[in-house]
Design a protein around this motif. Sequence first.
Motif, mmCIF file in Angstrom:
data_model
loop_
_atom_site.group_PDB
_atom_site.id
_atom_site.type_symbol
_atom_site.label_atom_id
_atom_site.label_comp_id
_atom_site.label_asym_id
_atom_site.label_seq_id
_atom_site.Cartn_x
_atom_site.Cartn_y
_atom_site.Cartn_z
ATOM 1 N N SER A 1 1.295 4.005 1.298
ATOM 2 C CA SER A 1 0.987 5.003 2.327
ATOM 3 C C SER A 1 2.268 5.572 2.929
ATOM 4 C CB SER A 1 0.101 4.381 3.406
ATOM 5 O OG SER A 1 0.677 3.185 3.864
ATOM 6 N N GLU B 1 -3.033 7.434 1.110
ATOM 7 C CA GLU B 1 -1.780 7.403 0.351
ATOM 8 C C GLU B 1 -0.923 8.641 0.521
ATOM 9 O OE1 GLU B 1 -3.454 6.403 -3.448
ATOM 10 O OE2 GLU B 1 -4.238 4.646 -2.392
ATOM 11 N N ASP C 1 -3.187 0.977 -4.359
ATOM 12 C CA ASP C 1 -3.533 2.395 -4.210
ATOM 13 C C ASP C 1 -5.039 2.573 -4.386
ATOM 14 O OD1 ASP C 1 -3.539 1.655 -6.860
ATOM 15 O OD2 ASP C 1 -2.485 3.431 -7.595
ATOM 16 N N THR D 1 0.870 -1.174 0.000
ATOM 17 C CA THR D 1 0.000 0.000 0.000
ATOM 18 C C THR D 1 0.911 1.229 0.000
ATOM 19 O OG1 THR D 1 -1.627 -1.188 1.314
ATOM 20 C CG2 THR D 1 -1.783 1.212 1.343
#
Length: 313
Positions: A18, A55, A49, A16
């Motif tokens: 982030s 994000e 995403d 992810t």
Amino acid sequence: MPSPSHKPYRGRFAPTPSGPLHFGSLVAAVGSYLDARARNGQWLLRVEDIDPPRELKGAADDILRTLEAHGFEWDEEVVYQSRRNAAYADALARLDVAGLTYGCACTRKEIADSATRGIEGLVYPGTCRNGLATGRTPRAWRIRVPDGSIQFDDRIQGPVSQQLGSEIGDFILKRADGLYSYQLAVVVDDADAGITDIVRGADLKLSTPRQIYLQHCLGVPTPSYAHLPLALNRQGDKLSKQNLAKPLDAARAAASLADALRFLGMQPPLDANLADLPSLWQWAIANWDIRQVPTGDTASKPDYDDATQARAI
Ligand code: GLU
């Protein structure tokens, strides 16, 4: 050993974006990569995403560059979840036609006021399960989960069993903000990519029964699962982007890889030339044995300074 489905092995890493990769994410990447390469399998990369509010701008590119700097080589084009809404909408429509989904009008507060606590947050009390009260409009879409247990045999953690109904409850497929849920996206993506073997962090072990249930509902195969222990820092907290775990430093890629190998129960030889990433990878692929990975949901991260000293001896 062939994968349980006897199909050629296809694994993946699905970060992810982030934040930058840290030691904990490196462990998941290394574990999935070694397991795939040791079985002559393919290893795919998917950028998860799907949740823009979580994000960090530039993180996806940064993750790809960091993986490259650590010597990972992925097969096929990188898949971005942000470009796959049509596939998620199609899966949701199929579940809907099968009568498995329902619109839910409940607000967070309404749920908090009436729900019981489960093993991962609140168990939805089923308020909208049999239709919406008059005058209410659906905000989110949920799937009905059955009573009874869902089981799987984790290659590292052993047998896992969960009562979806009482421990998790009817879970969300499409959120009130219009975004598809991680649970739906991951199942659709793994199925479309033909993933046969999933190796990932133990923070997702409790999600696996939800994903197996969705696979059954969608009529797609269930991959084999292996959940790696999560790395803890010196204070005993999980390394995560949320608690600002230190980003990986591309300049010390070989040392970080050696630390990740040690975390996974391997003993890279101290006389290996650790600056030489390709030889370290070659050694690791030849010596990978998932049975050496410590069992349990967590393990301590090796101390960088101790590791550096050990290498200097
Ligand atoms: N995107 C998830 C994460 O970064 C991993 C999902 C998965 O491996 O299924 O934690």
